[in-house]
Write an enzyme that holds these catalytic residues in place. Structure first.
Site, PDB file in Angstrom:
ATOM      1  N   GLU A   1     -25.045  33.970  40.845  1.00 49.63           N
ATOM      2  CA  GLU A   1     -25.102  35.413  41.067  1.00 49.63           C
ATOM      3  C   GLU A   1     -24.297  35.758  42.310  1.00 49.63           C
ATOM      4  O   GLU A   1     -24.340  35.041  43.322  1.00 49.63           O
ATOM      5  CB  GLU A   1     -26.555  35.879  41.246  1.00 49.63           C
ATOM      6  CG  GLU A   1     -26.706  37.369  41.517  1.00 49.63           C
ATOM      7  CD  GLU A   1     -28.170  37.797  41.620  1.00 49.63           C
ATOM      8  OE1 GLU A   1     -28.947  37.409  40.717  1.00 49.63           O
ATOM      9  OE2 GLU A   1     -28.524  38.478  42.593  1.00 49.63           O
TER      10      GLU A   1
ATOM     11  N   GLU B   1     -25.645  38.274  36.732  1.00 46.66           N
ATOM     12  CA  GLU B   1     -25.734  36.818  36.688  1.00 46.66           C
ATOM     13  C   GLU B   1     -24.767  36.273  35.638  1.00 46.66           C
ATOM     14  O   GLU B   1     -24.430  36.956  34.669  1.00 46.66           O
ATOM     15  CB  GLU B   1     -27.175  36.403  36.356  1.00 46.66           C
ATOM     16  CG  GLU B   1     -28.170  36.859  37.413  1.00 46.66           C
ATOM     17  CD  GLU B   1     -29.615  36.781  36.954  1.00 46.66           C
ATOM     18  OE1 GLU B   1     -30.505  36.768  37.835  1.00 46.66           O
ATOM     19  OE2 GLU B   1     -29.866  36.740  35.735  1.00 46.66           O
TER      20      GLU B   1
ATOM     21  N   ARG C   1     -42.792  41.439  38.688  1.00 48.51           N
ATOM     22  CA  ARG C   1     -41.495  41.472  38.029  1.00 48.51           C
ATOM     23  C   ARG C   1     -41.589  41.335  36.510  1.00 48.51           C
ATOM     24  O   ARG C   1     -40.570  41.216  35.845  1.00 48.51           O
ATOM     25  CB  ARG C   1     -40.612  40.334  38.582  1.00 48.51           C
ATOM     26  CG  ARG C   1     -40.300  40.496  40.056  1.00 48.51           C
ATOM     27  CD  ARG C   1     -39.585  39.262  40.611  1.00 48.51           C
ATOM     28  NE  ARG C   1     -39.375  39.396  42.052  1.00 48.51           N
ATOM     29  CZ  ARG C   1     -38.276  39.884  42.610  1.00 48.51           C
ATOM     30  NH1 ARG C   1     -37.286  40.289  41.843  1.00 48.51           N
ATOM     31  NH2 ARG C   1     -38.152  39.975  43.915  1.00 48.51           N
TER      32      ARG C   1
ATOM     33  N   ARG D   1     -34.852  46.053  34.889  1.00 47.05           N
ATOM     34  CA  ARG D   1     -34.657  44.620  34.703  1.00 47.05           C
ATOM     35  C   ARG D   1     -34.248  44.251  33.272  1.00 47.05           C
ATOM     36  O   ARG D   1     -33.995  43.088  32.985  1.00 47.05           O
ATOM     37  CB  ARG D   1     -35.944  43.885  35.078  1.00 47.05           C
ATOM     38  CG  ARG D   1     -36.327  44.076  36.539  1.00 47.05           C
ATOM     39  CD  ARG D   1     -37.634  43.391  36.877  1.00 47.05           C
ATOM     40  NE  ARG D   1     -37.612  41.970  36.602  1.00 47.05           N
ATOM     41  CZ  ARG D   1     -37.054  41.046  37.387  1.00 47.05           C
ATOM     42  NH1 ARG D   1     -36.467  41.420  38.518  1.00 47.05           N
ATOM     43  NH2 ARG D   1     -37.078  39.775  37.056  1.00 47.05           N
TER      44      ARG D   1
ATOM     45  N   GLU E   1     -28.324  30.464  40.851  1.00 51.70           N
ATOM     46  CA  GLU E   1     -29.520  31.044  40.240  1.00 51.70           C
ATOM     47  C   GLU E   1     -30.435  29.945  39.696  1.00 51.70           C
ATOM     48  O   GLU E   1     -30.237  28.766  39.959  1.00 51.70           O
ATOM     49  CB  GLU E   1     -29.130  32.041  39.145  1.00 51.70           C
ATOM     50  CG  GLU E   1     -29.177  33.512  39.589  1.00 51.70           C
ATOM     51  CD  GLU E   1     -30.585  33.980  39.927  1.00 51.70           C
ATOM     52  OE1 GLU E   1     -31.558  33.334  39.485  1.00 51.70           O
ATOM     53  OE2 GLU E   1     -30.712  34.974  40.649  1.00 51.70           O
TER      54      GLU E   1
ATOM     55  N   ASP F   1      -1.425  52.948  21.193  1.00 49.17           N
ATOM     56  CA  ASP F   1      -1.945  53.118  19.836  1.00 49.17           C
ATOM     57  C   ASP F   1      -3.454  52.914  19.839  1.00 49.17           C
ATOM     58  O   ASP F   1      -3.946  51.788  19.835  1.00 49.17           O
ATOM     59  CB  ASP F   1      -1.265  52.116  18.896  1.00 49.17           C
ATOM     60  CG  ASP F   1      -1.770  52.213  17.463  1.00 49.17           C
ATOM     61  OD1 ASP F   1      -2.526  53.163  17.168  1.00 49.17           O
ATOM     62  OD2 ASP F   1      -1.413  51.355  16.646  1.00 49.17           O
TER      63      ASP F   1
ATOM     64  N   GLU G   1     -26.992  43.532  39.790  1.00 50.05           N
ATOM     65  CA  GLU G   1     -27.023  42.089  40.040  1.00 50.05           C
ATOM     66  C   GLU G   1     -26.595  41.405  38.749  1.00 50.05           C
ATOM     67  O   GLU G   1     -27.373  41.294  37.807  1.00 50.05           O
ATOM     68  CB  GLU G   1     -28.428  41.637  40.434  1.00 50.05           C
ATOM     69  CG  GLU G   1     -28.976  42.314  41.683  1.00 50.05           C
ATOM     70  CD  GLU G   1     -30.441  42.005  41.911  1.00 50.05           C
ATOM     71  OE1 GLU G   1     -30.975  41.106  41.218  1.00 50.05           O
ATOM     72  OE2 GLU G   1     -31.061  42.657  42.760  1.00 50.05           O
TER      73      GLU G   1
ATOM     74  N   HIS H   1     -29.664  43.288  36.399  1.00 45.94           N
ATOM     75  CA  HIS H   1     -30.660  44.136  37.028  1.00 45.94           C
ATOM     76  C   HIS H   1     -29.959  45.320  37.684  1.00 45.94           C
ATOM     77  O   HIS H   1     -29.039  45.151  38.485  1.00 45.94           O
ATOM     78  CB  HIS H   1     -31.460  43.358  38.066  1.00 45.94           C
ATOM     79  CG  HIS H   1     -32.227  42.206  37.473  1.00 45.94           C
ATOM     80  ND1 HIS H   1     -32.859  41.256  38.237  1.00 45.94           N
ATOM     81  CD2 HIS H   1     -32.461  41.867  36.180  1.00 45.94           C
ATOM     82  CE1 HIS H   1     -33.447  40.378  37.451  1.00 45.94           C
ATOM     83  NE2 HIS H   1     -33.207  40.720  36.195  1.00 45.94           N
TER      84      HIS H   1
ATOM     85  N   GLU I   1     -35.593  49.411  40.066  1.00 48.02           N
ATOM     86  CA  GLU I   1     -34.862  48.263  39.533  1.00 48.02           C
ATOM     87  C   GLU I   1     -35.163  48.163  38.040  1.00 48.02           C
ATOM     88  O   GLU I   1     -36.289  47.911  37.640  1.00 48.02           O
ATOM     89  CB  GLU I   1     -35.258  46.971  40.233  1.00 48.02           C
ATOM     90  CG  GLU I   1     -34.524  45.752  39.676  1.00 48.02           C
ATOM     91  CD  GLU I   1     -35.063  44.439  40.215  1.00 48.02           C
ATOM     92  OE1 GLU I   1     -34.420  43.395  39.961  1.00 48.02           O
ATOM     93  OE2 GLU I   1     -36.119  44.431  40.870  1.00 48.02           O
TER      94      GLU I   1
END
Length: 483
Positions: free
Chosen positions: A235, A173, A355, A374, A228, A93, A171, A284, A372
């Site tokens: 992680e 976390e 970063r 982020r 982490e 359903d 990645e 990430h 990457e």
């Protein structure tokens, strides 16, 4: 990241035939666990799976799918219904699932993807449970437009029509918290550890190790696991693959982590920012496009050895990031993570080295050349998060969108003049702004499809309105006595 391919990956209910040698070998469970043998298959047929279930004493089969918010749903069938389930004849359903359909059009059909078969590595040896991830179809046999997995598959097909395949790795976390006497989660962490800390500070090491073992038994190739930055934060990294496999694996990963944490008396949460003053949890997302087995982002003669294809892809991600932020960062709490002062980005920019921007280009070149992203967080629906990123990058390719110059400085310390020079925009400050940007994006509507787009916005607007109507502890502490 090393590539992982899954040859013979076909869609629902009836893949290509697989010889016995093409089935991933079974593995024994870790010492102390039930003596099950589990496997994950590639290119299996219905007969292969029926035989595997007979040989491994599987008594129940879970047919799994996700709703638009990323919650895993399942229908469990007994042994007598295995063949019916593998034929794609199980009806449920759809009107009872968040954001799917109205009551008058509720019948939905689950068509399993045979490549996702796995026997769960817990339970009684003679009473085992297996699972298959399914695509959702309507009663007239058509793919359901509100199925998040189908949204991603449409973008994978769009990439294939341009000659590309997306490879992705994530990645994810998460935090491990203690549970209270009533079994409900608390925000009390189980440790005081920091980045890469070891026992006895990292008290979650045993639970994390069992998570890794379980994931390996389900066919994952785990590359690393560590504590982490924040207390209680962890992680686990697994090897990347094609986009659909990665989305399936991420959904499975979150489910396994929660289950193993529960077995250890802990609560695992993928909430982006559970603790004020500590870093939040990100998702990430590493991504690249391959063409004829070669990484299309790599150009040995290009500037910084990155190709024009990659620059256009970056241009597309930067162009659409603000409008898909509600998808990759879908909670009110997501925007408590996207604040200055932590590693999470707040600006729409890219960089080769630091970063702080939203997009980073890791140093590795050759087949490992990648982007990457982020910004996303692990509360996102994995299928929709990958779909909107892939769609944005492909739009950059089609329209040849050139990105602005990379920002190889600390973006948090840029002057107003430099922010204008690099054309830096800000990510949405809260869920309300993010939903408004999504509502103003015809492109995102075309990516998600009318039905899912409208249902997703409805759900998020309800969430935002409920949040802003609440009176929170912070307001009481700051205003009640003063005013």
């Amino acid at each position: 990241m090393a590539t992982r391919t899954r040859p013979g990956r076909t869609s629902s209910a009836g893949g290509e035939s697989a010889a016995a040698s093409e089935l991933i070998p079974t593995h024994k469970v870790r010492p102390g666990a039930p003596g099950a043998r589990v496997s994950r298959t590639i290119g299996a047929t219905k007969e292969d799976l029926l035989e595997l279930m007979r040989a491994n004493h599987v008594r129940f089969l879970r047919l799994q799918f996700t709703d638009i918010l990323g919650a895993i749903k399942n229908v469990e069938v007994p042994q007598s219904q295995f063949e019916k389930a593998l034929n794609g004849d199980i009806v449920f359903d759809g009107s009872s699932i968040e954001g799917f359909v109205r009551i008058e059009e509720s019948d939905m059909i689950l068509k399993p993807d045979y490549n996702t078969f796995a026997i769960l590595p817990w339970g009684e040896p003679e009473n085992r449970v297996a699972r298959l991830i399914c695509d959702v179809y309507t009663a007239d046999g058509k793919p359901f437009e509100g199925d998040p997995r189908w949204v991603l598959k449409r973008q994978i097909q769009a990439a294939a029509e341009l000659g590309y395949e997306m490879m992705a790795g994530v990645e994810a976390e998460f935090f491990l918290f203690q549970r209270g006497p009533d079994g409900k989660p608390t925000r009390t962490t189980h440790d005081s550890g920091g980045y890469f800390d070891l026992t006895p500070v990292d008290l979650g090491e045993v639970a994390r190790r069992d998570m890794v073992t379980t994931l390996e038994l389900m066919g994952f190739e785990v590359e690393a696991a560590h504590h982490e930055v924040a207390p209680g934060q962890h992680e686990i990294d697994f090897r990347y693959a094609d986009a659909l496999t990665t989305a399936d694996d991420l959904a499975t990963f979150k489910w396994v982590v929660r289950n193993i944490a529960w077995q250890h008396g802990l609560h695992a949460t993928f909430m982006p920012k559970p603790i004020y003053g500590q870093p939040g949890s990100g998702l990430h997302t590493h991504q690249s496009l391959f063409r004829n087995g070669q990484n299309a982002f790599y150009d040995p003669d290009g500037e910084d050895q990155i190709s024009q294809v990659m620059r256009w892809y970056v241009g597309g991600l930067l162009r659409h990031a603000r409008s898909f932020c509600a998808v990759t960062n879908p909670l009110v709490n997501s925007y408590k993570r996207l604040v200055p002062g932590y590693e999470a980005p707040v600006s729409v920019a890219w960089s080769h080295h630091n970063r702080s921007p939203m997009l980073r280009i890791p140093a590795r070149r050759g087949q490992g050349t990648r982007i990457e992203m982020r910004m996303p967080d692990p509360a996102a629906n994995p299928y929709l998060a990958l779909a909107v990123q892939l769609a944005a990058g492909l739009d950059g390719l089609r329209r040849r969108i050139q990105p602005p110059d990379p920002v190889d400085k600390n973006i948090f310390q840029l002057s107003v003049r430099d922010r204008r020079k690099y054309k830096v925009q800000e990510l949405p400050r809260d869920l309300g702004e993010a939903v408004d940007l999504l509502k103003r994006s015809p492109f995102m509507r075309s990516v998600l499809g009318d039905l899912l787009y409208e249902r997703f916005i409805e759900a998020k607007e309800r969430e935002w309105q409920d949040y802003i109507a609440q009176v929170h502890d912070w307001e009481i502490e700051h205003y009640l006595a003063k005013y």
